[in-house]
Design a protein around this motif. Structure first.
Motif, short mmCIF file in Angstrom:
data_model
loop_
_atom_site.label_atom_id
_atom_site.label_comp_id
_atom_site.label_asym_id
_atom_site.label_seq_id
_atom_site.Cartn_x
_atom_site.Cartn_y
_atom_site.Cartn_z
N VAL A 78 8.61 -6.14 -8.07
CA VAL A 78 7.42 -5.53 -7.47
C VAL A 78 6.46 -5.13 -8.59
CG1 VAL A 78 6.56 -3.73 -5.94
CG2 VAL A 78 8.91 -4.59 -5.66
N LYS A 79 5.23 -5.58 -8.49
CA LYS A 79 4.22 -5.16 -9.47
C LYS A 79 3.65 -3.79 -9.11
CE LYS A 79 2.88 -9.73 -11.13
NZ LYS A 79 1.77 -10.72 -11.28
N ASN A 80 3.26 -3.61 -7.86
CA ASN A 80 2.67 -2.34 -7.43
C ASN A 80 3.25 -1.96 -6.07
OD1 ASN A 80 1.11 -0.15 -6.65
ND2 ASN A 80 -0.82 -1.06 -7.30
N GLY A 81 4.11 -0.94 -6.09
CA GLY A 81 4.79 -0.52 -4.86
C GLY A 81 4.05 0.52 -4.05
N GLY A 82 2.82 0.86 -4.44
CA GLY A 82 2.06 1.86 -3.69
C GLY A 82 2.55 3.26 -3.97
N TYR A 83 2.82 4.01 -2.92
CA TYR A 83 3.20 5.42 -3.07
C TYR A 83 4.69 5.60 -3.37
CZ TYR A 83 -1.37 6.22 -0.94
OH TYR A 83 -2.71 6.22 -0.66
N TYR A 84 5.56 4.78 -2.74
CA TYR A 84 7.00 5.03 -2.83
C TYR A 84 7.79 3.73 -3.03
CZ TYR A 84 5.54 9.33 -0.43
OH TYR A 84 4.91 10.50 -0.08
N GLY A 85 8.86 3.84 -3.81
CA GLY A 85 9.85 2.77 -3.82
C GLY A 85 10.64 2.78 -2.53
N ILE A 86 11.18 3.96 -2.19
CA ILE A 86 11.91 4.16 -0.93
C ILE A 86 11.32 5.39 -0.24
CG2 ILE A 86 14.13 4.60 0.17
CD1 ILE A 86 15.48 3.47 -2.34
N LEU A 87 10.94 5.22 1.01
CA LEU A 87 10.50 6.34 1.84
C LEU A 87 11.37 6.31 3.10
CD1 LEU A 87 8.53 8.64 2.50
CD2 LEU A 87 6.94 6.92 3.42
N ALA A 137 9.34 7.36 -7.12
CA ALA A 137 10.48 6.45 -6.95
C ALA A 137 11.02 6.48 -5.54
CB ALA A 137 11.59 6.80 -7.94
N TYR A 138 11.22 7.68 -5.02
CA TYR A 138 11.72 7.77 -3.65
C TYR A 138 11.43 9.16 -3.08
CZ TYR A 138 15.73 9.69 -6.23
OH TYR A 138 16.53 10.40 -7.09
N GLU A 139 11.32 9.19 -1.77
CA GLU A 139 11.28 10.44 -1.03
C GLU A 139 12.20 10.26 0.16
OE1 GLU A 139 8.01 12.83 1.55
OE2 GLU A 139 7.61 12.71 -0.61
N ILE A 140 13.27 11.03 0.21
CA ILE A 140 14.30 10.81 1.21
C ILE A 140 14.67 12.12 1.88
CG2 ILE A 140 15.24 8.74 0.11
CD1 ILE A 140 17.43 10.47 -1.10
N GLU A 141 15.06 12.00 3.15
CA GLU A 141 15.53 13.15 3.91
C GLU A 141 16.60 12.68 4.88
OE1 GLU A 141 13.78 16.51 7.06
OE2 GLU A 141 12.40 15.38 5.77
N ASN A 142 17.76 13.30 4.82
CA ASN A 142 18.89 12.92 5.67
C ASN A 142 19.22 11.43 5.49
OD1 ASN A 142 19.23 15.53 6.81
ND2 ASN A 142 17.50 15.12 8.18
N VAL A 143 19.53 11.09 4.25
CA VAL A 143 19.96 9.73 3.89
C VAL A 143 21.29 9.86 3.17
CG1 VAL A 143 19.40 7.61 2.68
CG2 VAL A 143 17.57 8.98 3.70
N SER A 144 22.27 9.09 3.59
CA SER A 144 23.62 9.17 3.04
C SER A 144 23.95 7.89 2.28
CB SER A 144 24.63 9.38 4.17
OG SER A 144 25.95 9.27 3.71
N ASN A 145 24.37 8.06 1.04
CA ASN A 145 24.85 6.95 0.21
C ASN A 145 23.74 5.96 -0.15
OD1 ASN A 145 26.66 5.42 -1.27
ND2 ASN A 145 27.28 4.19 0.50
N LYS A 189 0.80 -1.21 0.00
CA LYS A 189 0.00 0.00 0.00
C LYS A 189 0.84 1.28 0.00
CE LYS A 189 -3.64 -0.22 2.55
NZ LYS A 189 -4.53 -0.24 3.75
N GLU A 190 1.91 1.32 0.82
CA GLU A 190 2.65 2.58 0.99
C GLU A 190 4.02 2.57 0.35
OE1 GLU A 190 3.84 5.77 4.49
OE2 GLU A 190 3.80 3.64 4.98
N ALA A 191 4.88 1.58 0.69
CA ALA A 191 6.27 1.63 0.22
C ALA A 191 6.89 0.24 0.17
CB ALA A 191 7.10 2.53 1.13
N VAL A 192 7.84 0.08 -0.73
CA VAL A 192 8.64 -1.15 -0.76
C VAL A 192 9.59 -1.16 0.43
CG1 VAL A 192 10.30 -2.51 -2.08
CG2 VAL A 192 8.42 -1.32 -3.25
N LEU A 193 10.30 -0.06 0.63
CA LEU A 193 11.18 0.10 1.80
C LEU A 193 10.81 1.39 2.51
CD1 LEU A 193 13.70 -0.52 3.58
CD2 LEU A 193 15.04 0.80 1.92
N LYS A 194 10.51 1.29 3.80
CA LYS A 194 10.27 2.48 4.61
C LYS A 194 11.18 2.47 5.83
CE LYS A 194 6.82 5.34 6.95
NZ LYS A 194 5.39 5.54 7.29
N VAL A 195 11.91 3.55 6.01
CA VAL A 195 12.75 3.73 7.19
C VAL A 195 12.33 5.04 7.84
CG1 VAL A 195 15.08 3.87 8.11
CG2 VAL A 195 14.64 2.52 6.04
#
Length: 489
Positions: free
Chosen positions: A429-438, A463-471, A395-401
């Motif tokens: 993944v067929k349907n990743g919802g809102y984000y690939g990476i959140l 595809a992604y929404e990130i904040e304070n993520v390194s590398n 529903k929301e994300a493939v990877l959420k941190v």
């Protein structure tokens, strides 16, 4: 002429010696190089570490003795309480060196079942254990835990304390009988049967009081709850145990967390089906535990399918036992808040988590892989390795941190967590919802080293929404049909 011949022989001899020295040095360097490569391979390939972990997990072995609960007075009429029959049968089995306690076909009502050393509680096909919904049946209170905090509370439905070589196996059903009529309303949510004016766990003398006692480091044996405090029991909880297996059974209608190895070592969860959509119905929650394998299971749950825990806040730092060396393999995740999750109770830290060859698919599955923590939890998550997943829909994300996870009240503090080294490889993944990476980290503690390799997400809003993520590295990764470049971070 003689001098010339001697000179040739001397030169040839020198050449021969130098050539052999060259061979010896070269061979030596080759072997040293191989050793160095082996060492670096051990570091660079975490899946070799997984194989080593699996070799350290022991399958419980039992004597070939059988004790039918029918021989100890059990009656399969769904009405008669069989708590004493289970207790006596298990004691007799353990006292005689161990073996199987057999639950034959039929329906058996009981209070809590406490396992002893070297006992395999075996449910034959067609058997069903119905657990009482009367809280008084779960006395005397035992040392257990609630949402990552130790306390004295109702006994878990199946419990073992300081035991070795124990199991629950077979093709039967474990039915907690929890519903909107009992246990579930205690969470304080109307969708689970709670109504305005009913007491619940959120009342000031209940869970908030437990949290306060833990923060003040009140001794565990003084944290006495039970009746009047509305904190539900876990289903299967081996507490400080070793060599544990739960295999083949189906678990339904749980009051609270379902499979909860606590401070335990060498745990096998194999071929278990969990179908329970109540509040906090996590399928499997290893906590302060190590050398755990969860395989061939199906999770269809009201909360996280698998959630790896390591204690909450001050109590987690008091216990200070990491959850580590945990393998998830060949599992099917249907409904749930997350497929494989770490947190939010993870204050003592989590490391070396391996997930492979799983399927995840449901419009009611929120995320595939999820890490949740905050600045009250603190702790370190280091090393989450995922490969070969088939994800239909989330529903929301493939990877959420999320390092700002909050429930209940204010969840900010002075214990900034660390999250690093997350690798996802060969994911479809067929349907990743809102984000690939959140992913959202702290400026002073960014999320570090996130890798997607050979990941294909056919459809996702962003595809992604990130904040304070390194590398973040995106290698051979396609999202919405486009080859992705790694973001500048």
């Amino acid at each position: 002429m003689r001098n010339f011949a001697f000179s040739i022989k001397k030169n040839l001899l020198g050449y021969y010696i130098n050539y052999n020295l060259f061979l010896i040095v070269s061979i030596g360097l080759f072997f040293f190089s191989c050793k160095d490569n082996e060492k670096s391979l051990d570091i660079d390939d975490p899946w070799l570490k997984m194989a080593e972990i699996e070799n350290n997990i022991s399958i419980p072995v039992f004597l070939d003795n059988e004790y039918s609960i029918l021989d100890f007075g059990a009656i399969s009429d769904s009405v008669t309480m069989n708590t004493e029959a289970f207790r006596i049968a298990i004691k007799e089995c353990s006292d005689n060196g161990g073996g199987k306690v057999i639950v034959p076909k039929g329906k058996y009502l009981t209070g809590p079942i406490h396992l002893e050393n070297n006992v395999n509680l075996h449910l034959e096909e067609g058997s069903e254990i119905l657990f009482s919904t009367n809280p008084n049946d779960y006395y005397p209170l035992v040392n257990t835990a609630y949402e990552g905090i130790e306390l004295m509370n109702y006994s878990p439905l199946i419990y073992a304390y300081n035991k070795k070589n124990i199991a629950v196996t077979g093709k039967g059903i474990l039915n907690g009988q929890a519903s909107k009529e009992n246990w579930w309303p205690w969470c304080g949510k109307d969708i689970y049967g709670w109504n305005e004016g009913m007491a619940n766990q959120r009342d000031s003398l209940n869970l908030p009081r437990l949290m306060e006692m833990a923060d003040k480091r009140v001794p565990v044996d003084k944290r006495i709850f039970g009746n009047g405090h509305y904190l539900r029991p876990s289903f299967f909880e081996p507490f400080n145990c070793e060599n544990i297996m739960i295999q083949g059974v189906k678990i339904i209608n749980a009051p609270f967390w379902i499979i909860h190895p606590f401070k335990s070592n060498s745990v096998i969860v194999d071929g278990v089906t969990v179908e329970s959509h109540g509040p906090n119905n996590d399928g499997c929650d290893p906590e302060y535990s190590k050398n755990v394998i969860i395989k061939n299971c199906t999770f269809n749950t009201g909360d996280d399918c698998i959630a790896i825990k390591a204690g909450r806040d001050t109590d987690g730092r008091r216990v200070a036992i990491k959850s580590e060396n945990i393998i998830v393999r060949n599992c099917k995740m249907i409904d749930g808040h997350g497929g494989v999750v770490i947190g939010s109770e993870m204050s003592a830290g989590v490391s070396n988590v391996f997930v492979e060859n799983c399927t995840m698919d449901s419009p009611n599955l929120d995320r595939a892989i999820r890490i949740k923590t905050n600045s009250k939890r603190g702790g370190v998550v280091d090393g989450v390795y995922v490969r070969n997943l088939e994800i239909g829909q989330v529903k929301e994300a493939v990877l959420k941190v999320n390092m700002f996870y909050a429930t209940y009240n204010n969840q900010t503090g002075n214990h900034i967590p660390t999250v690093q080294n997350i690798f996802l490889e060969n994911i479809k993944v067929k349907n990743g919802g809102y984000y690939g990476i959140l992913a959202k980290g702290y400026e002073e503690s960014p999320i570090k080293n996130v890798t997607f390799k050979n990941v294909v997400i056919e459809k996702v809003d962003k595809a992604y929404e990130i904040e304070n993520v390194s590398n973040i590295r995106l290698i051979d990764t396609y999202i919405n049909g486009s080859l992705m470049e790694s973001p500048n971070n």
